[in-house]
Scaffold this motif. Structure first.
Motif, PDB file in Angstrom:
ATOM      1  N   PRO A 244       0.640  -1.263  -0.093  1.00  0.00           N
ATOM      2  CA  PRO A 244      -0.106  -0.022  -0.068  1.00  0.00           C
ATOM      3  C   PRO A 244       0.860   1.111  -0.204  1.00  0.00           C
ATOM      4  O   PRO A 244       2.072   1.250   0.564  1.00  0.00           O
ATOM      5  CB  PRO A 244      -0.910  -0.332   1.163  1.00  0.00           C
ATOM      6  CG  PRO A 244      -0.792  -1.555   1.319  1.00  0.00           C
ATOM      7  CD  PRO A 244       0.436  -2.168   1.005  1.00  0.00           C
ATOM      8  N   GLN A 245       0.368   2.175  -0.667  1.00  0.00           N
ATOM      9  CA  GLN A 245       1.128   3.431  -0.731  1.00  0.00           C
ATOM     10  C   GLN A 245       0.287   4.441  -0.463  1.00  0.00           C
ATOM     11  O   GLN A 245      -0.590   4.774  -0.249  1.00  0.00           O
ATOM     12  CB  GLN A 245       1.482   3.588  -2.471  1.00  0.00           C
ATOM     13  CG  GLN A 245       2.372   2.604  -2.861  1.00  0.00           C
ATOM     14  CD  GLN A 245       2.385   2.416  -4.574  1.00  0.00           C
ATOM     15  OE1 GLN A 245       2.116   3.460  -5.153  1.00  0.00           O
ATOM     16  NE2 GLN A 245       3.241   1.454  -4.919  1.00  0.00           N
ATOM     17  N   ASN A 246       1.104   5.802  -0.395  1.00  0.00           N
ATOM     18  CA  ASN A 246       0.490   7.154  -0.034  1.00  0.00           C
ATOM     19  C   ASN A 246      -0.062   7.082   1.379  1.00  0.00           C
ATOM     20  O   ASN A 246      -1.427   7.597   1.336  1.00  0.00           O
ATOM     21  CB  ASN A 246      -0.228   7.497  -1.081  1.00  0.00           C
ATOM     22  CG  ASN A 246       0.654   7.655  -2.407  1.00  0.00           C
ATOM     23  OD1 ASN A 246       1.798   7.988  -2.420  1.00  0.00           O
ATOM     24  ND2 ASN A 246      -0.115   7.406  -3.489  1.00  0.00           N
ATOM     25  N   LEU A 247       0.510   6.501   2.340  1.00  0.00           N
ATOM     26  CA  LEU A 247      -0.246   6.621   3.719  1.00  0.00           C
ATOM     27  C   LEU A 247      -0.448   8.055   4.310  1.00  0.00           C
ATOM     28  O   LEU A 247       0.643   8.936   3.976  1.00  0.00           O
ATOM     29  CB  LEU A 247       0.544   5.681   4.803  1.00  0.00           C
ATOM     30  CG  LEU A 247      -0.039   4.277   4.640  1.00  0.00           C
ATOM     31  CD1 LEU A 247       0.594   3.618   3.372  1.00  0.00           C
ATOM     32  CD2 LEU A 247       0.542   3.471   5.971  1.00  0.00           C
ATOM     33  N   SER A 248      -1.294   8.061   4.788  1.00  0.00           N
ATOM     34  CA  SER A 248      -1.750   9.591   5.262  1.00  0.00           C
ATOM     35  C   SER A 248      -2.738   9.246   6.573  1.00  0.00           C
ATOM     36  O   SER A 248      -3.672   8.573   6.432  1.00  0.00           O
ATOM     37  CB  SER A 248      -2.037  10.658   4.411  1.00  0.00           C
ATOM     38  OG  SER A 248      -3.334  10.144   3.877  1.00  0.00           O
ATOM     39  N   VAL A 249      -2.572  10.294   7.327  1.00  0.00           N
ATOM     40  CA  VAL A 249      -3.543  10.309   8.531  1.00  0.00           C
ATOM     41  C   VAL A 249      -4.432  11.646   8.701  1.00  0.00           C
ATOM     42  O   VAL A 249      -3.792  12.681   8.718  1.00  0.00           O
ATOM     43  CB  VAL A 249      -2.935  10.159   9.893  1.00  0.00           C
ATOM     44  CG1 VAL A 249      -3.863  10.166  11.195  1.00  0.00           C
ATOM     45  CG2 VAL A 249      -2.107   8.941   9.923  1.00  0.00           C
ATOM     46  N   GLN A 250      -5.692  11.539   8.432  1.00  0.00           N
ATOM     47  CA  GLN A 250      -6.467  12.818   8.466  1.00  0.00           C
ATOM     48  C   GLN A 250      -7.141  12.815   9.844  1.00  0.00           C
ATOM     49  O   GLN A 250      -7.678  12.043  10.135  1.00  0.00           O
ATOM     50  CB  GLN A 250      -7.769  12.601   7.459  1.00  0.00           C
ATOM     51  CG  GLN A 250      -7.277  12.587   6.041  1.00  0.00           C
ATOM     52  CD  GLN A 250      -8.329  12.539   4.991  1.00  0.00           C
ATOM     53  OE1 GLN A 250      -9.274  12.420   5.584  1.00  0.00           O
ATOM     54  NE2 GLN A 250      -8.057  12.620   3.590  1.00  0.00           N
TER      55      GLN A 250
ATOM     56  N   GLU B 297       0.763  16.599  14.824  1.00  0.00           N
ATOM     57  CA  GLU B 297      -0.029  16.587  13.483  1.00  0.00           C
ATOM     58  C   GLU B 297      -1.459  16.800  13.431  1.00  0.00           C
ATOM     59  O   GLU B 297      -2.047  17.172  12.303  1.00  0.00           O
ATOM     60  CB  GLU B 297       0.519  15.163  12.872  1.00  0.00           C
ATOM     61  CG  GLU B 297       1.933  15.131  12.958  1.00  0.00           C
ATOM     62  CD  GLU B 297       2.365  13.695  12.260  1.00  0.00           C
ATOM     63  OE1 GLU B 297       1.378  12.948  11.811  1.00  0.00           O
ATOM     64  OE2 GLU B 297       3.522  13.094  12.753  1.00  0.00           O
ATOM     65  N   ALA B 298      -2.415  16.569  14.448  1.00  0.00           N
ATOM     66  CA  ALA B 298      -3.613  16.503  14.515  1.00  0.00           C
ATOM     67  C   ALA B 298      -4.127  18.117  14.133  1.00  0.00           C
ATOM     68  O   ALA B 298      -3.548  19.140  14.701  1.00  0.00           O
ATOM     69  CB  ALA B 298      -4.205  16.091  15.543  1.00  0.00           C
ATOM     70  N   ASP B 299      -5.205  18.167  13.405  1.00  0.00           N
ATOM     71  CA  ASP B 299      -5.660  19.742  13.103  1.00  0.00           C
ATOM     72  C   ASP B 299      -6.510  20.295  14.338  1.00  0.00           C
ATOM     73  O   ASP B 299      -7.007  19.304  15.014  1.00  0.00           O
ATOM     74  CB  ASP B 299      -6.646  19.564  11.900  1.00  0.00           C
ATOM     75  CG  ASP B 299      -5.471  19.363  10.467  1.00  0.00           C
ATOM     76  OD1 ASP B 299      -4.147  19.875  10.809  1.00  0.00           O
ATOM     77  OD2 ASP B 299      -5.897  18.799   9.307  1.00  0.00           O
TER      78      ASP B 299
ATOM     79  N   TYR C 123      -8.857  10.377  14.217  1.00  0.00           N
ATOM     80  CA  TYR C 123      -7.875   9.877  13.551  1.00  0.00           C
ATOM     81  C   TYR C 123      -8.258   9.053  12.525  1.00  0.00           C
ATOM     82  O   TYR C 123      -8.810   7.778  12.859  1.00  0.00           O
ATOM     83  CB  TYR C 123      -6.598   9.499  14.163  1.00  0.00           C
ATOM     84  CG  TYR C 123      -6.406  10.085  15.492  1.00  0.00           C
ATOM     85  CD1 TYR C 123      -5.967  11.432  15.478  1.00  0.00           C
ATOM     86  CD2 TYR C 123      -6.487   9.579  16.802  1.00  0.00           C
ATOM     87  CE1 TYR C 123      -6.139  12.188  16.914  1.00  0.00           C
ATOM     88  CE2 TYR C 123      -6.404  10.074  17.897  1.00  0.00           C
ATOM     89  CZ  TYR C 123      -6.005  11.531  17.983  1.00  0.00           C
ATOM     90  OH  TYR C 123      -5.805  11.895  19.360  1.00  0.00           O
ATOM     91  N   VAL C 124      -8.206   9.222  11.480  1.00  0.00           N
ATOM     92  CA  VAL C 124      -8.168   8.280  10.089  1.00  0.00           C
ATOM     93  C   VAL C 124      -7.163   8.001   9.186  1.00  0.00           C
ATOM     94  O   VAL C 124      -6.398   8.968   8.724  1.00  0.00           O
ATOM     95  CB  VAL C 124      -9.607   8.852   9.297  1.00  0.00           C
ATOM     96  CG1 VAL C 124      -9.923   7.750   8.155  1.00  0.00           C
ATOM     97  CG2 VAL C 124     -10.905   9.154  10.160  1.00  0.00           C
ATOM     98  N   LEU C 125      -6.574   6.687   9.071  1.00  0.00           N
ATOM     99  CA  LEU C 125      -5.532   6.202   8.289  1.00  0.00           C
ATOM    100  C   LEU C 125      -5.935   5.790   6.936  1.00  0.00           C
ATOM    101  O   LEU C 125      -7.047   5.222   6.694  1.00  0.00           O
ATOM    102  CB  LEU C 125      -4.619   5.143   9.011  1.00  0.00           C
ATOM    103  CG  LEU C 125      -3.686   4.530   7.961  1.00  0.00           C
ATOM    104  CD1 LEU C 125      -2.538   5.619   7.865  1.00  0.00           C
ATOM    105  CD2 LEU C 125      -3.134   3.348   8.660  1.00  0.00           C
ATOM    106  N   ARG C 126      -5.610   6.630   5.965  1.00  0.00           N
ATOM    107  CA  ARG C 126      -5.887   6.363   4.504  1.00  0.00           C
ATOM    108  C   ARG C 126      -4.646   6.017   3.633  1.00  0.00           C
ATOM    109  O   ARG C 126      -3.409   6.374   3.932  1.00  0.00           O
ATOM    110  CB  ARG C 126      -6.360   7.657   3.822  1.00  0.00           C
ATOM    111  CG  ARG C 126      -7.865   7.928   4.287  1.00  0.00           C
ATOM    112  CD  ARG C 126      -8.477   9.214   3.720  1.00  0.00           C
ATOM    113  NE  ARG C 126      -9.773   9.563   4.150  1.00  0.00           N
ATOM    114  CZ  ARG C 126     -10.853   9.035   3.974  1.00  0.00           C
ATOM    115  NH1 ARG C 126     -10.987   8.011   3.092  1.00  0.00           N
ATOM    116  NH2 ARG C 126     -11.888   9.489   4.519  1.00  0.00           N
TER     117      ARG C 126
END
Length: 410
Positions: free
Chosen positions: A26-32, A127-129, A38-41
């Motif tokens: 899996p590529q382009n991991l990001s946490v919104q 990192e959390a908004d 927190y949601v990992l995509r």
């Protein structure tokens, strides 16, 4: 035997590595993240879907960064999403601390094989908004604006100030006609703020932004709220409102009066039309002498008896007649003396005849005049008593008749 066994193990590892090499990770991991949500995509190459036998799923885990330096057999990874079809995993309820440092990883797998892990580090505190205020209330108080700000909320509905102690707010306010480009900025840590020195009777708009200066975090703006400031009403406005109200009341009263007038006129035209009878018919209708009336009933000894008597007397007027006695005939010799001469007899006869003729003419004239007078009197009495006395003396005759009846009975 041992060499052969080791050779077999090596050959198996080579086969497994070759099989795994065919799959990409899996590529382009990001946490919104927003506050404590927190949601990992991640992404995955869709061109490899044809080479997969079976259903493709994903598995996501996390580990505290403090345990990442330990040997692999001592690391305790916690699985949050196992064999999910979506390319996202929600870590909100995983129990991550806001001030912790974590390692997140995800891989693709089927029932027979799986890919390598892809790893990402995540620290919520940095990192959390930061979210905007949960609510903003704007109230006008004696010409000032009072702003009530509610703190952003965490996933457990707690104030974010319990996690971010130095959080502050940036308040932008401006006159509505001017636009937010000319907004004034006010920074505060309080939840209740009063804006003073504002123009009276002016519409102001306000929006608020959360801010954390330590990590230079700023949230998006809240919804814009607008309201009008208050103030003392000028005397000219009071006079203007009074005159407008008076004019409105006058127009309303005039409208009501006009409506009633129209209704009254319509009813009058229905029940009392403007069509008049001809003049000669009105004279007959309004003439009292020609209007018939009901007569009161007769009674014995009343005035009606007197009227009958008068009529009877009129009918019984004697004819004036002069009768000549037949025994005075000139032919009777016994009425003349034997010594009378013929001249005397002739002169007497002539005188008698003249007298009889005169009397006869007088009788005829008297009889004619009497008949004429009788007819005229009868007609006059009948017409007058029937019309004039009937109308003008109706009430009097009725009263007199009643009194006469009473007198006759007594």
């Amino acid at each position: 035997m041992k060499l052969r066994g080791s050779e077999v193990c090596v050959s198996l590892l080579v086969c497994v590595s070759l099989a795994l090499a065919e799959w990409s990770c899996p590529q382009n991991l990001s946490v919104q993240s927003l506050n404590t949500q927190y949601v990992l995509r991640w992404d995955w190459a869709d061109d490899q879907q044809s080479a997969i036998n079976g259903t493709l799923t994903f598995t996501a885990q996390y580990l505290s960064a403090a345990y990442s330096r330990k040997p692999p057999h001592e690391q305790i990874w916690r699985t949050v999403c196992a064999d999910v079809l979506e390319r996202r995993c929600d870590f909100t309820d995983a129990g991550l601390s806001y001030f912790g440092l974590y390692v997140l990883r995800v891989r693709a797998n089927t029932a027979e094989q799986f890919s390598n892990w892809t790893i990402i580090n995540f620290c919520p505190d940095t990192e959390a908004d930061l979210g905007p205020p949960s609510s903003v209330k704007l109230t006008s108080v004696k010409g000032d604006l009072e702003i009530i700000i509610a703190d952003p909320l965490s996933s457990t509905n707690k104030s974010m100030k319990t996690l971010v102690h130095d959080m502050s707010y940036l308040i932008h306010y401006w006159k509505r006609p001017e636009g937010y480009q000319k907004a004034k900025v006010l920074k505060t840590k309080n939840n209740a703020v009063t804006l003073s020195e504002l123009d009276r009777w002016t519409c102001y708009c306000v929006r608020v932004q959360s801010r954390y200066d330590f990590y230079n975090k700023t949230s998006v703006f809240s919804d814009t709220h607008c309201t009008n400031t208050e103030g003392l009403t000028p005397s000219w406005q009071i006079c203007l409102y009074f005159l407008l109200s008076l004019g409105l009341c006058f127009l309303l009263a005039l409208l009501v009066w006009f409506s009633f007038y129209k209704v009254f006129k319509s009813l009058k035209s229905i029940f009392y039309p403007n069509v008049h009878l001809p003049h000669h018919i009105q004279e007959l209708w309004l003439s009292d002498a020609e209007t018939p009336h009901l007569l009161p009933p007769r009674c014995s000894g009343s005035v009606w008896d007197h009227l009958d008597m008068i009529s009877a007397e009129t009918d019984s007027v004697p004819d004036v007649q002069i009768s000549i006695p037949e025994d005075q005939d000139t032919s009777d010799p016994s009425r003349h003396g034997s010594g009378d001469s013929g001249f005397n007899s002739t002169e007497e006869d002539s005188s008698v005849r003249q007298l009889c003729s005169t009397r006869h003419d007088t009788h005829n004239d008297t009889h004619t005049d009497t008949l004429t007078d009788t007819h005229t009197l009868t007609h006059t009495l009948t017409h007058t008593l029937t019309h004039t006395l009937t109308h003008t003396l109706t009430h009097t005759l009725t009263t007199g008749a009643r009194q006469t009846c009473s007198t006759g009975k007594s």
